[in-house]
Design a protein around this motif. Structure first.
Motif, PDB file in Angstrom:
ATOM      1  N   GLU A 116       0.825  -1.205   0.000  1.00  0.00           N
ATOM      2  CA  GLU A 116       0.000   0.000   0.000  1.00  0.00           C
ATOM      3  C   GLU A 116       0.862   1.259   0.000  1.00  0.00           C
ATOM      4  OE1 GLU A 116      -2.254  -0.921   3.500  1.00  0.00           O
ATOM      5  OE2 GLU A 116      -4.055  -1.428   2.321  1.00  0.00           O
ATOM      6  N   THR A 117       1.968   1.222   0.737  1.00  0.00           N
ATOM      7  CA  THR A 117       2.853   2.379   0.805  1.00  0.00           C
ATOM      8  C   THR A 117       3.435   2.691  -0.564  1.00  0.00           C
ATOM      9  OG1 THR A 117       3.434   1.923   3.116  1.00  0.00           O
ATOM     10  CG2 THR A 117       4.959   3.287   1.845  1.00  0.00           C
ATOM     11  N   VAL A 118       3.944   1.664  -1.236  1.00  0.00           N
ATOM     12  CA  VAL A 118       4.560   1.876  -2.550  1.00  0.00           C
ATOM     13  C   VAL A 118       3.520   2.307  -3.570  1.00  0.00           C
ATOM     14  CG1 VAL A 118       5.737   0.744  -4.473  1.00  0.00           C
ATOM     15  CG2 VAL A 118       6.477   0.302  -2.123  1.00  0.00           C
ATOM     16  N   ASN A 119       2.405   1.613  -3.648  1.00  0.00           N
ATOM     17  CA  ASN A 119       1.426   1.920  -4.688  1.00  0.00           C
ATOM     18  C   ASN A 119       0.759   3.277  -4.489  1.00  0.00           C
ATOM     19  OD1 ASN A 119       1.716  -0.093  -6.527  1.00  0.00           O
ATOM     20  ND2 ASN A 119       0.032  -1.360  -5.786  1.00  0.00           N
ATOM     21  N   SER A 120       0.678   3.749  -3.253  1.00  0.00           N
ATOM     22  CA  SER A 120       0.093   5.073  -3.026  1.00  0.00           C
ATOM     23  C   SER A 120       1.026   6.177  -3.512  1.00  0.00           C
ATOM     24  CB  SER A 120      -0.213   5.264  -1.538  1.00  0.00           C
ATOM     25  OG  SER A 120       0.990   5.276  -0.769  1.00  0.00           O
ATOM     26  N   ILE A 121       2.325   5.925  -3.481  1.00  0.00           N
ATOM     27  CA  ILE A 121       3.317   6.925  -3.896  1.00  0.00           C
ATOM     28  C   ILE A 121       3.634   6.808  -5.383  1.00  0.00           C
ATOM     29  CG2 ILE A 121       5.704   7.706  -3.573  1.00  0.00           C
ATOM     30  CD1 ILE A 121       5.501   6.709  -0.676  1.00  0.00           C
ATOM     31  N   GLU A 122       3.644   5.575  -5.894  1.00  0.00           N
ATOM     32  CA  GLU A 122       4.126   5.308  -7.246  1.00  0.00           C
ATOM     33  C   GLU A 122       3.016   5.001  -8.251  1.00  0.00           C
ATOM     34  OE1 GLU A 122       7.211   5.631  -8.225  1.00  0.00           O
ATOM     35  OE2 GLU A 122       8.128   5.978  -6.252  1.00  0.00           O
ATOM     36  N   ASP A 123       1.822   5.516  -8.009  1.00  0.00           N
ATOM     37  CA  ASP A 123       0.715   5.390  -8.966  1.00  0.00           C
ATOM     38  C   ASP A 123       0.454   3.936  -9.338  1.00  0.00           C
ATOM     39  OD1 ASP A 123      -1.318   6.208 -10.678  1.00  0.00           O
ATOM     40  OD2 ASP A 123       0.039   6.568 -12.373  1.00  0.00           O
ATOM     41  N   ASN A 124       0.347   3.081  -8.321  1.00  0.00           N
ATOM     42  CA  ASN A 124      -0.008   1.671  -8.526  1.00  0.00           C
ATOM     43  C   ASN A 124       0.942   0.948  -9.469  1.00  0.00           C
ATOM     44  OD1 ASN A 124      -2.336   1.648  -6.808  1.00  0.00           O
ATOM     45  ND2 ASN A 124      -3.450   2.755  -8.403  1.00  0.00           N
ATOM     46  N   ILE A 125       2.208   1.156  -9.283  1.00  0.00           N
ATOM     47  CA  ILE A 125       3.222   0.541 -10.135  1.00  0.00           C
ATOM     48  C   ILE A 125       3.337  -0.960  -9.894  1.00  0.00           C
ATOM     49  CG2 ILE A 125       5.208   0.889  -8.588  1.00  0.00           C
ATOM     50  CD1 ILE A 125       6.798   1.723 -11.140  1.00  0.00           C
ATOM     51  N   LEU A 126       3.004  -1.424  -8.679  1.00  0.00           N
ATOM     52  CA  LEU A 126       3.109  -2.848  -8.349  1.00  0.00           C
ATOM     53  C   LEU A 126       1.916  -3.597  -8.913  1.00  0.00           C
ATOM     54  CD1 LEU A 126       4.153  -2.574  -4.587  1.00  0.00           C
ATOM     55  CD2 LEU A 126       5.651  -2.747  -6.586  1.00  0.00           C
ATOM     56  N   ARG A 127       2.191  -4.748  -9.574  1.00  0.00           N
ATOM     57  CA  ARG A 127       1.120  -5.508 -10.198  1.00  0.00           C
ATOM     58  C   ARG A 127       0.874  -6.850  -9.521  1.00  0.00           C
ATOM     59  NH1 ARG A 127      -1.148  -1.837 -11.022  1.00  0.00           N
ATOM     60  NH2 ARG A 127      -2.626  -2.897 -12.408  1.00  0.00           N
ATOM     61  N   ASN A 128       1.927  -7.615  -9.265  1.00  0.00           N
ATOM     62  CA  ASN A 128       1.806  -8.904  -8.584  1.00  0.00           C
ATOM     63  C   ASN A 128       2.828  -8.980  -7.456  1.00  0.00           C
ATOM     64  OD1 ASN A 128      -0.023  -9.956 -10.683  1.00  0.00           O
ATOM     65  ND2 ASN A 128       1.825 -10.071 -11.955  1.00  0.00           N
ATOM     66  N   VAL A 129       2.405  -9.493  -6.319  1.00  0.00           N
ATOM     67  CA  VAL A 129       3.322  -9.716  -5.202  1.00  0.00           C
ATOM     68  C   VAL A 129       2.960 -11.068  -4.585  1.00  0.00           C
ATOM     69  CG1 VAL A 129       4.168  -8.933  -2.964  1.00  0.00           C
ATOM     70  CG2 VAL A 129       3.591  -7.249  -4.731  1.00  0.00           C
TER      71      VAL A 129
END
Length: 265
Positions: A116-129
């Motif tokens: 949540e921290t990364v995607n809130s800053i990086e415009d949902n750049i993470l796709r699969n984890v």
């Protein structure tokens, strides 16, 4: 000094990955606590519902690859299940989604917070984890992951000493605990684990920053639609196009794999 190229990428370029790397021990602890303390029903849920399944990527021998995770195509697993109305033999969509949410909140709050921290800053750049485990003796056939819009990061969590490596093109690369290996998986590759112990990493797929975000999102939507029609249990991660060409086996000095590869098809 480690060298990088067009398919083995410098993880320091992708600064948002530092959030996971800074918390790698906590992420590893959540994984080990879950695998050691979850009930049989929870373990079955993780590997049957939270784990992406492939119809095309095969292994040599009986040793297997297992995976389960909490983020797929930018959605937490319970949201993804509901969004695609995935049906399971042991229960309906809503039941599976509710159980997936409960398991995520119970066992993986720190991993979810990092996402949540990364995607809130990086415009949902993470796709699969998701967590990926190579069991002892694993030998995966040469293949590609047809994801030209994404890179794949592997954060080492549990890495035994010995011959557990990723062969990609002409390189043999080794995972390290607490560090990322970042690859462009559209290049042919075949990992293996010839040790007596399991290897587990956190797989983090993310949009290539140099791709136009709207273009990448549209490509993903079309790709996932096709993959889910063919195999809803792929969770959009794997598809029919994840196959290396025969010329790739020859080009990258892996012609010896052709015989057993053909025997598997």
């Amino acid at each position: 000094m480690e060298t990088f190229n067009e398919y083995h990428l410098d993880p320091d370029i992708f600064t948002f990955l530092q959030t996971f790397q800074d918390n790698w021990r906590s992420i590893r602890d959540e994984f080990t606590y879950f695998t050691q303390n979850a009930t049989a029903e929870e373990l079955k849920l993780a590997y049957d519902v939270l784990g992406p399944k492939s119809k095309t990527i095969q292994t040599k021998g009986k040793s297997k690859y297992s995976a389960f995770g909490i983020l797929f195509q930018g959605l937490f697993i319970e949201q993804y299940i509901r969004s695609h109305q995935i049906q399971y033999p042991d229960g309906g969509t809503d039941e599976a989604a509710s159980k997936a949410l409960a398991l995520r909140e119970k066992y993986f709050p720190k991993l979810a917070l990092s996402i949540e921290t990364v995607n809130s800053i990086e415009d949902n750049i993470l796709r699969n984890v998701y967590f990926g485990t190579f069991h002892s003796g694993l030998d995966i056939k040469l293949h590609v992951n047809d994801n030209p819009h994404m890179n794949r990061g592997y954060l080492g969590l549990i890495v035994p000493e010995g011959d557990v490596a990723m062969k990609i093109c002409h390189d043999r690369l080794y995972w390290q605990e607490g560090k990322f290996m970042v690859l462009d998986h559209s290049y042919p590759h075949c990992p293996h684990n010839y040790t007596e112990f399991d290897r587990t990493v956190l797989v983090v797929d993310f949009f290539k920053p140099d791709w136009d975000r709207a273009k990448a999102s549209q490509f993903e939507r079309e790709q996932v639609k096709e993959r889910m029609q063919d195999n809803p249990y792929s969770l959009g991660v794997f598809g029919k196009s994840d196959r290396a060409k025969e010329s790739d086996f020859i080009k990258y000095g892996l012609a010896h794999q052709l015989e057993w590869d053909k025997a598997l098809t």
